[in-house]
Design an enzyme around this catalytic site. Structure first.
Site, PDB file in Angstrom:
ATOM      1  N   GLU A  55       5.228   7.882  15.677  1.00 29.52           N
ATOM      2  CA  GLU A  55       3.912   8.746  15.605  1.00 29.52           C
ATOM      3  C   GLU A  55       4.075  10.118  14.817  1.00 29.52           C
ATOM      4  O   GLU A  55       4.996  10.785  15.506  1.00 29.52           O
ATOM      5  CB  GLU A  55       3.217   8.796  16.932  1.00 29.52           C
ATOM      6  CG  GLU A  55       2.502   7.386  17.205  1.00 29.52           C
ATOM      7  CD  GLU A  55       1.746   7.645  18.559  1.00 29.52           C
ATOM      8  OE1 GLU A  55       1.705   8.243  19.167  1.00 29.52           O
ATOM      9  OE2 GLU A  55       1.201   6.509  18.811  1.00 29.52           O
ATOM     10  N   THR A 105      -3.781  -0.868  -2.210  1.00 35.22           N
ATOM     11  CA  THR A 105      -3.083  -1.669  -1.297  1.00 35.22           C
ATOM     12  C   THR A 105      -1.811  -1.947  -1.821  1.00 35.22           C
ATOM     13  O   THR A 105      -1.557  -1.406  -2.929  1.00 35.22           O
ATOM     14  CB  THR A 105      -3.732  -3.287  -1.144  1.00 35.22           C
ATOM     15  OG1 THR A 105      -3.757  -3.824  -2.624  1.00 35.22           O
ATOM     16  CG2 THR A 105      -4.904  -3.458  -0.543  1.00 35.22           C
ATOM     17  N   LYS A 124      -0.870  -6.484  -3.678  1.00 36.08           N
ATOM     18  CA  LYS A 124      -1.686  -7.225  -4.927  1.00 36.08           C
ATOM     19  C   LYS A 124      -0.821  -6.802  -6.115  1.00 36.08           C
ATOM     20  O   LYS A 124       0.214  -7.462  -6.228  1.00 36.08           O
ATOM     21  CB  LYS A 124      -2.895  -6.736  -4.955  1.00 36.08           C
ATOM     22  CG  LYS A 124      -3.834  -6.826  -3.750  1.00 36.08           C
ATOM     23  CD  LYS A 124      -5.310  -6.431  -3.521  1.00 36.08           C
ATOM     24  CE  LYS A 124      -6.027  -6.571  -2.177  1.00 36.08           C
ATOM     25  NZ  LYS A 124      -7.187  -6.191  -2.207  1.00 36.08           N
TER      26      LYS A 124
HETATM   27  C1  LIG Z   1      -8.121  -6.086  -0.974  1.00 33.69           C
HETATM   28  C2  LIG Z   1      -8.990  -4.925  -1.252  1.00 33.69           C
HETATM   29  C3  LIG Z   1      -9.066  -3.974  -0.192  1.00 33.69           C
HETATM   30  C4  LIG Z   1      -8.422  -4.165   1.413  1.00 33.69           C
HETATM   31  O1  LIG Z   1      -7.016  -4.735   1.465  1.00 33.69           O
HETATM   32  P1  LIG Z   1      -6.769  -5.202   2.930  1.00 33.69           P
HETATM   33  O2  LIG Z   1      -5.481  -5.094   2.798  1.00 33.69           O
HETATM   34  O3  LIG Z   1      -7.064  -6.739   2.664  1.00 33.69           O
HETATM   35  O4  LIG Z   1      -7.426  -4.633   4.067  1.00 33.69           O
HETATM   36  C5  LIG Z   1      -9.778  -2.717  -0.334  1.00 33.69           C
HETATM   37  N1  LIG Z   1     -10.281  -2.635  -1.421  1.00 33.69           N
HETATM   38  C6  LIG Z   1     -10.350  -3.435  -2.423  1.00 33.69           C
HETATM   39  C7  LIG Z   1     -11.089  -2.979  -3.954  1.00 33.69           C
HETATM   40  C8  LIG Z   1      -9.670  -4.574  -2.318  1.00 33.69           C
HETATM   41  O5  LIG Z   1      -9.641  -5.260  -3.398  1.00 33.69           O
END
Ligand SMILES: *Cc1c(COP(=O)(O)O)cnc(C)c1O
Length: 426
Positions: free
Chosen positions: A64, A234, A237
């Site tokens: 933390e 993220t 992706k």
């Molecule tokens: C995928 C996504 C998120 C959230 O991501 P998580 O890791 O699933 O919480 C936030 N904003 C956008 C535009 C996204 O496409």
């Protein structure tokens, strides 16, 4: 699993011995990923090096606080790990400050709201029905419950974000924050124009680049960095890193952001995942990564061309980025049926609402297709055109079992030619 004295001795055993049931599930998921054509636009295949970092002993460490300012002892090594991730993240995008602790994209967004807003403040974002994310103000999400969201959308004819509407909405609702970024928008987003509107109404600009972070790093999408006060992403992706989030901001907001992440919304950071992010940011700065990002876009255009030639309609008529949205409005096909049929032929995709969708979200008139995962796997435009032909034929043959079986064989031939995670098969 116990020795003669009854003391547990499972600590050093592999998963397959400790928990064969779970181990078998992981093996089946590996097989699923290896066999299928993965077209979910938000997914990717992270490198083995990232898997190794995420599976490391760093998971054991409580840390933390921030590098050099922790609430626990023994943090010297994880301090180095996190500092490295931060430096690489900043260098990759030319950002002034980064916090790499958010557990996901959703918490990254929550951190910015916590840092930049007071509960109830007005925010202007893209409506979820037109491509926005649930953390952009959906009423059942923390965002919609905690803040007052107003929305803009896309033009009914062009499918493009209507910047005139963004501006008029901004003047109407006088938001403290304007949010640009989407989960199912196939076109380039003009961050510079968003910033001009934000300045006009005295709002800050936040860009959620979760979907396009890899394209931005690869130089194939306009960067939000010169234009926005806050950027969230993220890392799993288009960036192809571990599942997680990161937030960037200007140096003057660094302390506010860091406090919002911890103690504002999170406890101990996931240092093993942060290590994976460090690897991801390292790789995202390589020529190989940049070439892959260009190919993701090329592949999406190749797929779009074949779908259009096959008589399908696309929202906005095509794509500038890694994804496309097939439009089944005014046809008998639905997003749900398309997803089911494609599953049947080894193609994984998701039904998706389209702007002005007349069907409910459980059925939808859209199908979202993305090229990041299969580009990572090695597919080029030629393979994507074959994928496109398989999709068009699948939606044509519908429930003809023999036809679907032939299409499944064609899709299996494609994936067999591009092996994935070979060394992970035990
Ligand atoms: C995928 C996504 C998120 C959230 O991501 P998580 O890791 O699933 O919480 C936030 N904003 C956008 C535009 C996204 O496409």
């Amino acid at each position: 699993m116990t020795d003669d004295s009854g003391v547990a001795s499972y600590a050093d055993l592999p998963l397959a011995d400790v928990d064969p049931l779970l181990s078998e599930m992981v093996a089946r998921e590996l097989t699923r990923q290896q066999r299928n054509i993965e077209l979910i636009a938000s997914e990717n295949f992270t490198p083995v090096a990232v898997l190794e970092a995420v599976g490391s002993v760093l998971t054991n460490k409580y840390a933390e606080g921030l590098p050099g300012k922790r609430y626990y002892g023994g943090c010297d090594v994880v301090d180095e790990v996190e500092a490295l991730a931060i430096e690489r993240a900043k260098a990759l995008y030319g950002a002034e400050h980064a916090n790499v602790q958010p557990h996901s994209g959703s918490t990254a967004n929550q951190a910015v709201y916590w840092a930049a807003l007071e509960p109830g403040d007005a925010v202007l974002s893209m409506s979820q029905a037109h491509g926005g994310h649930l953390t952009h103000g959906l009423n059942v999400n923390f965002s919609g419950r905690g803040y007052t969201f107003y929305h803009y959308g896309v033009d009914r004819e062009t499918g493009l974000i209507d910047m005139g509407e963004v501006r008029s909405q901004a003047f109407k609702c006088r938001p403290k924050l304007i949010l640009a970024g989407a989960s199912s928008y196939p076109r380039e987003i003009d961050f510079a124009s968003f910033r001009r509107i934000a300045d006009e109404v005295g709002a800050e600009l936040m860009v959620d680049m979760a979907h396009i972070a890899g394209l931005v790093a690869g130089g194939v999408h306009q960067s939000p960095f010169p234009h926005s006060q806050w950027v969230t992403t993220t890392t799993h992706k288009t960036l192809a890193g571990p599942r997680g989030g990161t937030v960037f901001c200007e140096a003057k907001n660094a302390a506010r952001l860091d406090k919002a992440v911890f103690p504002g919304i999170q406890g101990g950071p996931l240092e093993h995942v942060i290590a994976g992010k460090a690897v991801c940011f390292l790789l995202a700065a390589t020529p190989e990564f940049r070439a892959k990002q260009r190919r993701i876009v090329e592949n999406a255009k190749a797929l779009a061309d074949v779908l259009l030639a096959g008589g399908l309609k696309l929202v906005s008529g095509g794509t500038d980025n890694h994804l496309l949205l097939v439009d089944f409005d005014d046809t008998e096909m639905t997003g749900r049926l398309a997803q089911e049929l494609l599953d049947r032929v080894g193609i994984t995709a998701n039904k998706n609402v389209i702007p002005y969708d007349q069907r409910p979200p459980t059925i939808t008139s859209g199908l979202r297709l993305g090229t990041p995962a299969m580009t990572t796997r090695g597919f080029g435009p030629e393979e994507m055109r074959e994928v496109g032909r398989i999709i068009v034929e699948t939606l044509t043959v519908k429930h003809d079992e023999a036809g679907l079986n032939r299409l499944l064989r064609r899709s299996r031939e494609l994936t067999a030619a591009f092996p994935l995670y070979c060394d992970l098969n035990s």
